[in-house]
Design a protein around this motif. Sequence first.
Motif, PDB file in Angstrom:
ATOM      1  N   VAL A 171      -0.467  18.485  28.196  1.00  0.00           N
ATOM      2  CA  VAL A 171       0.632  19.393  27.858  1.00  0.00           C
ATOM      3  C   VAL A 171       0.040  20.619  27.186  1.00  0.00           C
ATOM      4  O   VAL A 171      -0.769  20.496  26.256  1.00  0.00           O
ATOM      5  N   ARG A 172       0.432  21.790  27.699  1.00  0.00           N
ATOM      6  CA  ARG A 172      -0.028  23.035  27.077  1.00  0.00           C
ATOM      7  C   ARG A 172       1.181  23.811  26.576  1.00  0.00           C
ATOM      8  O   ARG A 172       2.061  24.177  27.367  1.00  0.00           O
ATOM      9  N   MET A 173       1.205  24.024  25.297  1.00  0.00           N
ATOM     10  CA  MET A 173       2.264  24.789  24.647  1.00  0.00           C
ATOM     11  C   MET A 173       1.600  25.925  23.867  1.00  0.00           C
ATOM     12  O   MET A 173       0.375  25.902  23.658  1.00  0.00           O
ATOM     13  N   PRO A 174       2.375  26.915  23.435  1.00  0.00           N
ATOM     14  CA  PRO A 174       1.756  28.043  22.716  1.00  0.00           C
ATOM     15  C   PRO A 174       0.968  27.591  21.486  1.00  0.00           C
ATOM     16  O   PRO A 174      -0.037  28.204  21.127  1.00  0.00           O
ATOM     17  N   GLU A 175       1.390  26.470  20.868  1.00  0.00           N
ATOM     18  CA  GLU A 175       0.679  26.004  19.674  1.00  0.00           C
ATOM     19  C   GLU A 175      -0.599  25.243  20.003  1.00  0.00           C
ATOM     20  O   GLU A 175      -1.410  25.005  19.112  1.00  0.00           O
ATOM     21  N   GLY A 176      -0.811  24.848  21.272  1.00  0.00           N
ATOM     22  CA  GLY A 176      -2.058  24.186  21.636  1.00  0.00           C
ATOM     23  C   GLY A 176      -1.882  23.140  22.729  1.00  0.00           C
ATOM     24  O   GLY A 176      -0.824  23.021  23.345  1.00  0.00           O
ATOM     25  N   PHE A 177      -2.974  22.388  22.950  1.00  0.00           N
ATOM     26  CA  PHE A 177      -2.979  21.320  23.966  1.00  0.00           C
ATOM     27  C   PHE A 177      -2.768  19.975  23.300  1.00  0.00           C
ATOM     28  O   PHE A 177      -3.226  19.742  22.184  1.00  0.00           O
ATOM     29  N   TYR A 178      -2.110  19.084  24.006  1.00  0.00           N
ATOM     30  CA  TYR A 178      -2.148  17.684  23.623  1.00  0.00           C
ATOM     31  C   TYR A 178      -2.126  16.810  24.870  1.00  0.00           C
ATOM     32  O   TYR A 178      -1.664  17.220  25.935  1.00  0.00           O
ATOM     33  N   ALA A 179      -2.666  15.607  24.714  1.00  0.00           N
ATOM     34  CA  ALA A 179      -2.736  14.638  25.807  1.00  0.00           C
ATOM     35  C   ALA A 179      -1.833  13.468  25.438  1.00  0.00           C
ATOM     36  O   ALA A 179      -2.011  12.837  24.406  1.00  0.00           O
ATOM     37  N   VAL A 180      -0.850  13.205  26.303  1.00  0.00           N
ATOM     38  CA  VAL A 180       0.141  12.164  26.036  1.00  0.00           C
ATOM     39  C   VAL A 180      -0.002  11.063  27.084  1.00  0.00           C
ATOM     40  O   VAL A 180      -0.139  11.347  28.280  1.00  0.00           O
ATOM     41  N   SER A 181       0.056   9.829  26.637  1.00  0.00           N
ATOM     42  CA  SER A 181      -0.011   8.704  27.570  1.00  0.00           C
ATOM     43  C   SER A 181       1.208   8.706  28.482  1.00  0.00           C
ATOM     44  O   SER A 181       2.327   8.978  28.042  1.00  0.00           O
ATOM     45  N   ALA A 182       1.001   8.362  29.744  1.00  0.00           N
ATOM     46  CA  ALA A 182       2.123   8.262  30.688  1.00  0.00           C
ATOM     47  C   ALA A 182       2.629   6.834  30.794  1.00  0.00           C
ATOM     48  O   ALA A 182       3.540   6.564  31.571  1.00  0.00           O
ATOM     49  N   VAL A 183       2.061   5.931  30.011  1.00  0.00           N
ATOM     50  CA  VAL A 183       2.457   4.520  30.086  1.00  0.00           C
ATOM     51  C   VAL A 183       3.594   4.267  29.100  1.00  0.00           C
ATOM     52  O   VAL A 183       3.451   4.492  27.891  1.00  0.00           O
ATOM     53  N   CYS A 184       4.712   3.823  29.629  1.00  0.00           N
ATOM     54  CA  CYS A 184       5.902   3.604  28.795  1.00  0.00           C
ATOM     55  C   CYS A 184       5.609   2.540  27.740  1.00  0.00           C
ATOM     56  O   CYS A 184       4.967   1.510  28.023  1.00  0.00           O
ATOM     57  N   THR A 185       6.104   2.776  26.537  1.00  0.00           N
ATOM     58  CA  THR A 185       5.856   1.829  25.443  1.00  0.00           C
ATOM     59  C   THR A 185       6.815   0.643  25.479  1.00  0.00           C
ATOM     60  O   THR A 185       6.713  -0.238  24.636  1.00  0.00           O
ATOM     61  N   HIS A 186       7.705   0.614  26.458  1.00  0.00           N
ATOM     62  CA  HIS A 186       8.585  -0.556  26.580  1.00  0.00           C
ATOM     63  C   HIS A 186       7.827  -1.694  27.266  1.00  0.00           C
ATOM     64  O   HIS A 186       7.351  -2.604  26.600  1.00  0.00           O
ATOM     65  N   LEU A 187       7.664  -1.613  28.573  1.00  0.00           N
ATOM     66  CA  LEU A 187       6.967  -2.686  29.292  1.00  0.00           C
ATOM     67  C   LEU A 187       5.825  -2.165  30.152  1.00  0.00           C
ATOM     68  O   LEU A 187       5.351  -2.855  31.046  1.00  0.00           O
ATOM     69  N   GLY A 188       5.395  -0.946  29.903  1.00  0.00           N
ATOM     70  CA  GLY A 188       4.173  -0.464  30.543  1.00  0.00           C
ATOM     71  C   GLY A 188       4.338   0.207  31.893  1.00  0.00           C
ATOM     72  O   GLY A 188       3.338   0.409  32.594  1.00  0.00           O
ATOM     73  N   CYS A 189       5.539   0.562  32.285  1.00  0.00           N
ATOM     74  CA  CYS A 189       5.694   1.300  33.542  1.00  0.00           C
ATOM     75  C   CYS A 189       5.108   2.713  33.391  1.00  0.00           C
ATOM     76  O   CYS A 189       4.980   3.218  32.279  1.00  0.00           O
ATOM     77  N   ILE A 190       4.781   3.309  34.520  1.00  0.00           N
ATOM     78  CA  ILE A 190       4.261   4.670  34.490  1.00  0.00           C
ATOM     79  C   ILE A 190       5.450   5.633  34.544  1.00  0.00           C
ATOM     80  O   ILE A 190       6.264   5.578  35.470  1.00  0.00           O
ATOM     81  N   THR A 191       5.525   6.490  33.561  1.00  0.00           N
ATOM     82  CA  THR A 191       6.642   7.426  33.450  1.00  0.00           C
ATOM     83  C   THR A 191       6.441   8.604  34.404  1.00  0.00           C
ATOM     84  O   THR A 191       5.372   8.755  34.999  1.00  0.00           O
ATOM     85  N   GLN A 192       7.486   9.420  34.528  1.00  0.00           N
ATOM     86  CA  GLN A 192       7.420  10.590  35.411  1.00  0.00           C
ATOM     87  C   GLN A 192       7.943  11.812  34.662  1.00  0.00           C
ATOM     88  O   GLN A 192       8.943  11.722  33.945  1.00  0.00           O
ATOM     89  N   TRP A 193       7.243  12.914  34.856  1.00  0.00           N
ATOM     90  CA  TRP A 193       7.695  14.182  34.280  1.00  0.00           C
ATOM     91  C   TRP A 193       8.803  14.733  35.141  1.00  0.00           C
ATOM     92  O   TRP A 193       8.661  14.845  36.362  1.00  0.00           O
ATOM     93  N   LYS A 194       9.943  15.063  34.520  1.00  0.00           N
ATOM     94  CA  LYS A 194      11.091  15.635  35.229  1.00  0.00           C
ATOM     95  C   LYS A 194      11.268  17.066  34.743  1.00  0.00           C
ATOM     96  O   LYS A 194      11.920  17.306  33.721  1.00  0.00           O
ATOM     97  N   PRO A 195      10.677  18.034  35.474  1.00  0.00           N
ATOM     98  CA  PRO A 195      10.729  19.413  34.981  1.00  0.00           C
ATOM     99  C   PRO A 195      12.148  19.964  34.907  1.00  0.00           C
ATOM    100  O   PRO A 195      12.452  20.756  34.011  1.00  0.00           O
ATOM    101  N   ASP A 196      13.028  19.540  35.816  1.00  0.00           N
ATOM    102  CA  ASP A 196      14.404  20.054  35.786  1.00  0.00           C
ATOM    103  C   ASP A 196      15.129  19.623  34.510  1.00  0.00           C
ATOM    104  O   ASP A 196      15.918  20.387  33.952  1.00  0.00           O
TER     105      ASP A 196
END
Length: 169
Positions: A87-112
């Motif tokens: 993720v790149r925002m004006p304040e900087g970069f960060y790396a976020v896990s895509a693994v859901c903290t519920h039961l481990g499914c892979i999440t999806q980015w929904k830009p809309d």
Amino acid sequence: MSDTKISSIPAAPRPVQAADEITRRDFLNEITLGALGIAGLGSVAVTYQYFSPNVLFEPSTTFRAGNPDLYPMHSVTFLQDQQVYIVRMPEGFYAVSAVCTHLGCITQWKPDADMIACPCHGSKFKADGTKIEGPAPRPLPHFAISLTADGELLVDKLRNIRPSELLKV
Ligand code: FES
């Protein structure tokens, strides 16, 4: 006298054997050789497995995510092979896990919808991993992100950091 009697008895006719006919003895010899060969191959395989190192090769938890210029401002980029969002925002970069903290499914980015959604049970997260709703018990974790000596992003998935620790480039 008795010699003449013996010699007078006709010899039993010997079976005529064709050149390509397999005798019972040849057949049993081939069966035995085949069984010994199979047993020998099996013992070689077991011995090889015994002496080969019992090592588990796992992918590295640290990876290069490329040059920062690859990521536009206000972007969320899913790295499928690493299951991480950069993720790149004006304040900087960060790396976020895509693994859901519920039961481990892979999440999806929904830009809309400007959110990360889990297709399994409906958990929703902001782009920074903060939980919006759903059964997930925790926000998506942030991984340590830094710059290599040659200026590429470096993510360490073994080191979780606080969301406030951004990489300013
Ligand atoms: S695994 Fe994501 S909501 Fe259940």
